[in-house]
Design a protein around this motif. Structure first.
Motif, PDB file in Angstrom:
ATOM      1  N   ARG A 228       6.412  34.573  31.798  1.00  0.00           N
ATOM      2  CA  ARG A 228       6.924  33.757  32.902  1.00  0.00           C
ATOM      3  C   ARG A 228       7.912  32.712  32.385  1.00  0.00           C
ATOM      4  N   PHE A 229       7.585  32.119  31.248  1.00  0.00           N
ATOM      5  CA  PHE A 229       8.490  31.122  30.693  1.00  0.00           C
ATOM      6  C   PHE A 229       9.836  31.739  30.349  1.00  0.00           C
ATOM      7  N   LEU A 230       9.818  32.929  29.744  1.00  0.00           N
ATOM      8  CA  LEU A 230      11.080  33.568  29.379  1.00  0.00           C
ATOM      9  C   LEU A 230      11.875  33.973  30.616  1.00  0.00           C
ATOM     10  N   ARG A 231      11.198  34.313  31.693  1.00  0.00           N
ATOM     11  CA  ARG A 231      11.919  34.575  32.949  1.00  0.00           C
ATOM     12  C   ARG A 231      12.594  33.291  33.422  1.00  0.00           C
ATOM     13  N   TRP A 232      11.846  32.175  33.417  1.00  0.00           N
ATOM     14  CA  TRP A 232      12.455  30.885  33.766  1.00  0.00           C
ATOM     15  C   TRP A 232      13.709  30.648  32.931  1.00  0.00           C
ATOM     16  N   PHE A 233      13.562  30.826  31.639  1.00  0.00           N
ATOM     17  CA  PHE A 233      14.630  30.548  30.670  1.00  0.00           C
ATOM     18  C   PHE A 233      15.830  31.467  30.914  1.00  0.00           C
ATOM     19  N   ASP A 234      15.578  32.747  31.059  1.00  0.00           N
ATOM     20  CA  ASP A 234      16.658  33.720  31.258  1.00  0.00           C
ATOM     21  C   ASP A 234      17.444  33.442  32.538  1.00  0.00           C
ATOM     22  N   LEU A 235      16.719  33.283  33.649  1.00  0.00           N
ATOM     23  CA  LEU A 235      17.399  33.131  34.929  1.00  0.00           C
ATOM     24  C   LEU A 235      18.072  31.768  35.046  1.00  0.00           C
ATOM     25  N   MET A 236      17.475  30.756  34.423  1.00  0.00           N
ATOM     26  CA  MET A 236      18.141  29.461  34.395  1.00  0.00           C
ATOM     27  C   MET A 236      19.451  29.560  33.636  1.00  0.00           C
ATOM     28  N   GLY A 237      19.458  30.339  32.572  1.00  0.00           N
ATOM     29  CA  GLY A 237      20.693  30.555  31.830  1.00  0.00           C
ATOM     30  C   GLY A 237      21.746  31.260  32.666  1.00  0.00           C
ATOM     31  N   VAL A 238      21.350  32.242  33.461  1.00  0.00           N
ATOM     32  CA  VAL A 238      22.316  32.931  34.317  1.00  0.00           C
ATOM     33  C   VAL A 238      22.948  31.938  35.285  1.00  0.00           C
ATOM     34  N   GLN A 239      22.118  31.079  35.891  1.00  0.00           N
ATOM     35  CA  GLN A 239      22.662  30.082  36.809  1.00  0.00           C
ATOM     36  C   GLN A 239      23.667  29.175  36.104  1.00  0.00           C
ATOM     37  N   ARG A 240      23.288  28.683  34.943  1.00  0.00           N
ATOM     38  CA  ARG A 240      24.184  27.769  34.225  1.00  0.00           C
ATOM     39  C   ARG A 240      25.463  28.477  33.789  1.00  0.00           C
ATOM     40  N   HIS A 241      25.357  29.712  33.347  1.00  0.00           N
ATOM     41  CA  HIS A 241      26.544  30.401  32.839  1.00  0.00           C
ATOM     42  C   HIS A 241      27.486  30.816  33.965  1.00  0.00           C
ATOM     43  N   LEU A 242      26.949  31.147  35.136  1.00  0.00           N
ATOM     44  CA  LEU A 242      27.821  31.388  36.285  1.00  0.00           C
ATOM     45  C   LEU A 242      28.588  30.112  36.635  1.00  0.00           C
ATOM     46  N   LYS A 243      27.865  28.992  36.674  1.00  0.00           N
ATOM     47  CA  LYS A 243      28.518  27.708  36.929  1.00  0.00           C
ATOM     48  C   LYS A 243      29.591  27.430  35.883  1.00  0.00           C
ATOM     49  N   ALA A 244      29.251  27.647  34.604  1.00  0.00           N
ATOM     50  CA  ALA A 244      30.192  27.342  33.526  1.00  0.00           C
ATOM     51  C   ALA A 244      31.466  28.171  33.651  1.00  0.00           C
TER      52      ALA A 244
ATOM     53  N   LEU B  72      26.665  27.055  42.021  1.00  0.00           N
ATOM     54  CA  LEU B  72      26.959  28.485  42.053  1.00  0.00           C
ATOM     55  C   LEU B  72      28.246  28.778  42.820  1.00  0.00           C
ATOM     56  N   ASP B  73      28.564  27.947  43.810  1.00  0.00           N
ATOM     57  CA  ASP B  73      29.816  28.135  44.547  1.00  0.00           C
ATOM     58  C   ASP B  73      31.028  28.019  43.633  1.00  0.00           C
ATOM     59  N   LEU B  74      30.911  27.260  42.533  1.00  0.00           N
ATOM     60  CA  LEU B  74      32.027  27.138  41.593  1.00  0.00           C
ATOM     61  C   LEU B  74      32.407  28.498  41.029  1.00  0.00           C
ATOM     62  N   PHE B  75      31.416  29.362  40.841  1.00  0.00           N
ATOM     63  CA  PHE B  75      31.682  30.691  40.294  1.00  0.00           C
ATOM     64  C   PHE B  75      32.564  31.484  41.243  1.00  0.00           C
ATOM     65  N   HIS B  76      32.224  31.475  42.523  1.00  0.00           N
ATOM     66  CA  HIS B  76      33.029  32.218  43.495  1.00  0.00           C
ATOM     67  C   HIS B  76      34.383  31.554  43.722  1.00  0.00           C
ATOM     68  N   ASP B  77      34.375  30.227  43.924  1.00  0.00           N
ATOM     69  CA  ASP B  77      35.576  29.541  44.395  1.00  0.00           C
ATOM     70  C   ASP B  77      36.644  29.396  43.319  1.00  0.00           C
TER      71      ASP B  77
ATOM     72  N   THR C  18      30.486  33.237  27.430  1.00  0.00           N
ATOM     73  CA  THR C  18      29.612  32.840  28.524  1.00  0.00           C
ATOM     74  C   THR C  18      29.229  34.036  29.386  1.00  0.00           C
ATOM     75  N   LEU C  19      30.190  34.908  29.676  1.00  0.00           N
ATOM     76  CA  LEU C  19      29.887  36.126  30.423  1.00  0.00           C
ATOM     77  C   LEU C  19      28.943  37.044  29.641  1.00  0.00           C
ATOM     78  N   ALA C  20      29.093  37.053  28.323  1.00  0.00           N
ATOM     79  CA  ALA C  20      28.246  37.926  27.498  1.00  0.00           C
ATOM     80  C   ALA C  20      26.778  37.563  27.638  1.00  0.00           C
ATOM     81  N   TYR C  21      26.478  36.286  27.765  1.00  0.00           N
ATOM     82  CA  TYR C  21      25.080  35.888  27.989  1.00  0.00           C
ATOM     83  C   TYR C  21      24.555  36.489  29.292  1.00  0.00           C
ATOM     84  N   ILE C  22      25.353  36.412  30.348  1.00  0.00           N
ATOM     85  CA  ILE C  22      24.921  36.962  31.643  1.00  0.00           C
ATOM     86  C   ILE C  22      24.710  38.463  31.534  1.00  0.00           C
ATOM     87  N   LEU C  23      25.646  39.147  30.877  1.00  0.00           N
ATOM     88  CA  LEU C  23      25.559  40.601  30.769  1.00  0.00           C
ATOM     89  C   LEU C  23      24.409  41.045  29.883  1.00  0.00           C
TER      90      LEU C  23
END
Length: 335
Positions: free
Chosen positions: A251-267, A134-139, A290-295
């Motif tokens: 719950r599974f879709l929450r896992w899936f959605d939030l995991m995607g946010v983490q990966r897309h911020l990193k990407a 996640l630091d990659l997103f900021h830095d 990639t940003l569109a997925y997060i949004l």
């Protein structure tokens, strides 16, 4: 490189042609010899570990994942001679007519990887690992917008987002995780489809990481309802095959959605780093997708609503600022 190939073949009657390169320091050459072909990987030892690729390829092949066969290796100089999967990378061939079949094969292979893939000796995708990503997103990404980066850091926004995403990842079942399972690393083959590449960074991590990498791919987009259908269908099958408890759909879709946010911020951070540090600016074209997925996902979760507003109001209108940001003269290994 040519001397080593000649030694391996016992002949200098061969030809090497550039096959491809990737976001790392590795390059690939197609070897033509005696009417056949193979792939030569050139992985500079100062930046890459070809031995890890060779070891994991053998371990994955042993459980039924179709990774390249290693014919010969020179770990000291960073050379591997591999079987040739051809040129039909998924990204080039996917379309509406074949996507169910090709993704069906990719999901079946992912289920094998998660159920039977090696975990011993692999790094663990733990809280510290996730925060480094996640630091990659900021830095690297937000750093192109200094005022936004300062605001996000000092307000505590990034810290609160990180806590949510870390908690989400750590509550999931842990499996063998490819860590870059998407359309640029899968090859369409006539038999034992797909061929799987770029697995050398495998870790032990959350069950939805590779799934969201494939279905919410940074390089190609599919209809949202189709993605959810693929994801929920996979959950039931993989849970039975992998021996982990299948959560309820929400719950599974929450896992899936939030995991995607983490990966897309990193990407986003990695794409910006490839541009600013390594001069590989073509990856900038993948950032809007990639940003569109997060949004699309973040506004559905109150704890991520502030992140969505920051991106939508202060970053997206200024994306061109990233494309002209000054290149940083550094040449460390791509993570």
């Amino acid at each position: 490189m040519q001397r080593w190939v000649a030694e391996v073949l016992g002949s200098d009657a061969f030809e090497l042609r550039r096959a491809s390169s990737d976001a790392s320091f590795r390059s690939y050459w197609r070897l033509l010899h005696a009417g056949g072909t193979a792939i030569l990987m050139d992985a500079p030892p100062a930046q890459e570990d070809c031995g890890r690729f060779a070891d994991l390829s053998r371990r994955f092949r042993a459980v039924g994942v179709n990774t390249p066969e290693v014919f010969a290796e020179d770990r000291l100089n960073g050379f591997l001679l591999l079987s040739d999967f051809g040129d039909q990378v998924y990204l080039r061939v996917l379309d509406a007519a074949n996507v169910d079949r090709l993704y069906g094969d990719a999901l079946a292979t992912l289920a094998i990887l998660q159920a039977h893939g090696p975990t011993q000796g692999l790094p663990v995708f733990d809280a510290a690992f996730i925060r480094r990503e996640l630091d990659l997103f900021h830095d690297w990404f937000l750093a192109a917008f200094p005022d936004v980066a300062d605001q996000a850091r000092t307000s505590g926004l990034l810290g609160s987002v990180a806590r949510v995403l870390v908690e989400n990842a750590l509550e999931q079942p842990r499996v063998c995780m490819h860590r870059d399972y998407h359309s640029r690393n899968l090859m369409q083959l006539e038999h034992a489809n797909p061929g799987v590449l770029d697995f050398q960074d495998a870790v032990v991590g959350p069950v939805t990481y590779d799934l969201v990498s494939l279905l919410r791919d940074c390089y190609i987009t599919w209809p949202a309802d189709q993605v959810i259908e693929w994801a929920t269908g996979y959950c039931a099958r993989a849970g039975q095959q992998g021996g982990f408890d299948v959560p309820d759909r929400a719950r599974f879709l929450r896992w899936f959605d939030l995991m995607g946010v983490q990966r897309h911020l990193k990407a986003c951070g990695i794409f910006a780093r490839l541009h600013r540090r390594d001069g590989k600016s073509h990856y900038l074209t993948d950032i809007p997708r990639t940003l569109a997925y997060i949004l699309a996902v973040a506004p559905q979760y109150p704890e991520l609503a502030a992140l969505a507003r920051l991106l939508e109001q202060q970053v997206c209108p200024r994306l061109e600022q990233l494309s002209v940001s000054q290149t940083v003269e550094t040449r460390d290994a791509v993570d």
